[in-house]
Enzyme design. Structure first.
Site, PDB file in Angstrom:
ATOM      1  N   GLU A  84       3.685  22.010 -12.519  1.00 33.40           N
ATOM      2  CA  GLU A  84       3.516  20.662 -11.774  1.00 33.40           C
ATOM      3  C   GLU A  84       4.626  19.934 -11.233  1.00 33.40           C
ATOM      4  OE1 GLU A  84      -0.129  21.189 -14.827  1.00 33.40           O
ATOM      5  OE2 GLU A  84       2.097  21.448 -14.981  1.00 33.40           O
ATOM      6  N   PHE A 146      -8.817  15.524 -26.545  1.00 37.92           N
ATOM      7  CA  PHE A 146      -7.822  16.580 -25.855  1.00 37.92           C
ATOM      8  C   PHE A 146      -7.350  16.486 -24.639  1.00 37.92           C
ATOM      9  CE2 PHE A 146      -7.735  20.870 -23.946  1.00 37.92           C
ATOM     10  CZ  PHE A 146      -6.838  21.526 -24.596  1.00 37.92           C
ATOM     11  N   GLN A 147      -6.060  16.820 -24.438  1.00 35.94           N
ATOM     12  CA  GLN A 147      -5.410  16.713 -23.210  1.00 35.94           C
ATOM     13  C   GLN A 147      -5.372  15.160 -22.674  1.00 35.94           C
ATOM     14  OE1 GLN A 147      -6.492  19.701 -20.468  1.00 35.94           O
ATOM     15  NE2 GLN A 147      -4.665  20.957 -21.490  1.00 35.94           N
ATOM     16  N   LYS A 196     -12.720  12.024 -15.578  1.00 31.56           N
ATOM     17  CA  LYS A 196     -13.576  13.332 -15.371  1.00 31.56           C
ATOM     18  C   LYS A 196     -15.282  12.990 -14.984  1.00 31.56           C
ATOM     19  CE  LYS A 196     -14.633  17.970 -16.770  1.00 31.56           C
ATOM     20  NZ  LYS A 196     -14.473  19.008 -17.832  1.00 31.56           N
ATOM     21  N   MET A 512      29.110  20.924 -12.309  1.00 30.27           N
ATOM     22  CA  MET A 512      29.598  19.580 -12.239  1.00 30.27           C
ATOM     23  C   MET A 512      29.930  19.317 -13.412  1.00 30.27           C
ATOM     24  SD  MET A 512      30.449  17.021 -10.093  1.00 30.27           S
ATOM     25  CE  MET A 512      29.722  17.042  -8.517  1.00 30.27           C
TER      26      MET A 512
END
Length: 622
Positions: A84, A146-147, A196, A512
């Protein structure tokens, strides 16, 4: 000062970057066929189509899955990324290269939280982006389902605005508002989190919807009195500097900037985020200021009697120690975001407005000043600036051990690929060298993570840029540390037919950080060596990873270069490959450093042109 041939090209490119304005207008003016008895997911996809979305970068998952079914039949193309974070940076790269709103999509929980970094990145760099995330069903919100993650709460500080949608009927309105917010005023990312059950519910669709954004009325037209006061200061200044930030690019105001620069005859400095806003070939362009800016640009700001800040925010990397920054200068500060004006440096003349309109009105007001005879003589100022330019040009030395110079690699890459290419970079030494040693002539050709400094930005941003500009050569200039964070998106590029080119500046270290360890930590290289090592700290004669083999495994052409004599030939070979992504492993010296440098927290007066080399400006100079 004379106009260079690149000015006309700059004007054309600026016009091409006006897509954000077009997107904003299309939301209000476009129409789509109404529909009844469809799902919220279908309404979402129809809304994206009506908003003019060309591509969505994302990954499906449980909560967002209902949206993926109608997306299967949509004219909106979906690019299936491998992470993602890659989706978010790809949307950002697409937006920066095209001027349109970039779009990414993820599921709930970890899918959404993986978008946090690219959202913060887009927020810091004012990039128009809309992120759509699925959320657990509305009845489960707050139950640690969940999630489940409160992505709206998590991202509130790093988005321009965000929405939680639990009613399918609200989907068109929220999508329209999201695109309008992202594209207007000071651009930025907007998140739309949709439960959802809202995606699964039955609803009706109409477009365009009525937007409800009370209090959101960005000021685009500057106040005439403030513009006239600014013009009077410019006409009276003897050591003015046009301090140009990324807001000029966001406003597609580069043609207006060129006109203002020509009219004033003043020197121009372009920040890291504004590279390409004013052609490097123009004699008035002093280059980039800041921690790793060139001596002339940094010192011009310090010695100026007037700073005209256009779409810039006086960030710490430009100002150094703020209390000692440009001590003798009056400040005209023009920005579309009123919160930026006076935030770090007091403005003597504040101007709130869109950069395109502001600069255009400044030109008109300054022309009126000139008609009355108020035209400053900048001869002495330019004599001093040209003296600094001749004495302290950008340069580099070849490594003592005979290894390949990274600056040379990037310099040759820019020369061979040319000013029409788009260059993205990760963050670190290679980013600074790419900003210094590639000449940028056009807007939208330099994409990087400026405010957040996100390692791993280059490859997915190049993917998004190449999708948006398929006929343009796109190079990702990456360090070996950055490259190992997001190189999995090369598999996406190979499968989706997005032939980006990647130059890995492979010095075997987090470069760096190693430079700072060399300068400030007595060469104690704690956890910055990336190559496999023997117990005594010497590198093992094995490449882990072998970037050529890795590139081939990801469906790309892999090349390697370790010699100066081979640099041009390898770059040209990569340029000739147009049907697959290409990765070049440039094996360079480990100890090359970025100069000039202003140490963190130090005054810009303490700039070092090279290690232990402080510029000497001479008696009688301001």
């Amino acid at each position: 000062m004379t106009t260079t041939p690149s000015e006309s090209a700059t004007r054309e490119a600026a016009a091409a970057l006006a897509g954000v304005e077009t997107t904003a207008r299309s939301i209000a003016e476009s129409a789509a066929e109404p529909a009844t008895g469809i799902t919220g997911a279908q309404s979402l996809v129809r809304s994206l189509e009506a908003a003019g979305v060309e591509v969505v970068f994302g990954i499906p998952g449980g909560a967002i899955l209902p949206a993926y079914d109608p997306l299967f039949d949509s004219r909106v193309r979906h690019v299936l990324v491998r992470h993602e974070q890659g989706a978010g940076h790809a949307a950002t790269g697409y937006a920066q290269a095209t001027g349109r709103v970039g779009v990414c999509m993820a599921t709930s929980g970890p899918g959404a939280t993986n978008l946090v970094t690219p959202l913060a990145d887009a927020y810091m760099d004012s990039v128009p982006m809309v992120a759509i995330t699925g959320q657990v069903p509305s009845h489960a919100i707050g139950t640690d389902a969940f999630q489940e993650a409160d992505i709206r709460g998590i991202t509130m500080p790093i988005t321009k605005h965000n929405f939680l949608v639990t009613d399918a009927a609200q989907i068109p309105q929220r999508i329209a508002e999201a695109f309008h917010l992202a594209a207007t005023g000071r651009p930025g990312p907007v998140l739309v989190d949709i439960s959802k059950d809202a995606l699964q519910a039955t609803t009706d669709f109409t477009w365009p919807p009525r937007m409800e954004l009370p209090g959101y009325k960005p000021t685009t037209r500057p106040h005439g009195k403030q513009v006239r006061e600014a013009a009077a200061l410019i006409a009276a200044a003897r050591r003015p500097v046009l301090y140009v930030g990324g807001g000029v690019l966001k406003a597609a105001a580069t043609a207006e900037l060129a006109e203002l620069a020509e009219l004033t005859g003043a020197p121009v400095v372009t920040t890291l985020m504004a590279r390409g806003a004013f052609p490097d070939s123009h004699p008035q362009n002093l280059g980039m200021p800041g921690m790793h800016g060139n001596v002339t640009a940094v010192t011009a700001l310090q010695k100026a009697d007037l700073l005209v800040a256009l779409g810039a925010r006086f960030d710490d990397r430009v100002t150094g120690e703020l209390s000692s920054f440009a001590p003798g200068a009056l400040v005209v500060h023009a920005d579309i975001d009123p919160a930026e004006i006076g935030k770090n440096r007091k403005a003597d003349v504040p101007i709130v407005g869109d950069a395109k309109e502001t600069i255009g009105e400044l030109v008109t007001a300054l022309q009126a000043e000139h008609r009355t005879g108020r035209t400053p003589d900048l001869t002495a100022w330019w004599a001093q600036l040209d003296d600094w330019r001749s004495r302290y040009p950008l340069g580099y030395e070849w490594p003592d051990d005979g290894s390949l110079s990274p600056q040379y690699v990037i310099e040759r890459l820019g020369a061979i690929a040319g000013p029409d290419a788009i260059y993205t970079s990760g963050v670190g030494q290679h980013q600074m060298w790419a900003a210094q040693f590639i000449r940028y002539e056009k807007p939208g050709t330099w994409l990087n993570s400026g405010g957040l400094g996100t390692m791993g930005y280059a490859v997915p941003a190049a993917m998004g840029a190449k999708y948006g500009c398929p006929d343009t050569t796109v190079w990702a200039i990456d360090g070996d540390g950055c490259f190992q964070m997001t190189n999995q998106e090369l598999a996406t590029c190979a499968i989706e037919g997005i032939p980006v080119k990647v130059a890995v500046i492979n010095n075997g270290n987090l470069g760096m950080v190693r430079q700072w360890q060399t300068l400030f930590y007595e060469g104690r290289y704690s956890n910055t060596k990336l190559h496999a090592q023997n117990p005594d700290g010497t590198p093992k004669p094995v490449r882990i990873p072998d970037f050529v083999t890795l590139a081939e495994a990801l469906g790309c052409v892999g090349l390697r270069c370790e010699s100066k004599d081979d640099v041009d030939a390898v770059i040209e070979k990569a340029m000739a490959i147009t049907d697959a992504p290409v990765v070049i492993d440039f094996v360079v010296g480990a100890d090359a450093q970025v100069w000039p440098m202003v140490a963190a927290g130090a005054s810009n007066d303490d700039i070092l042109a090279a290690r232990d080399l402080r510029p000497v400006f001479g008696d009688g100079q301001v």
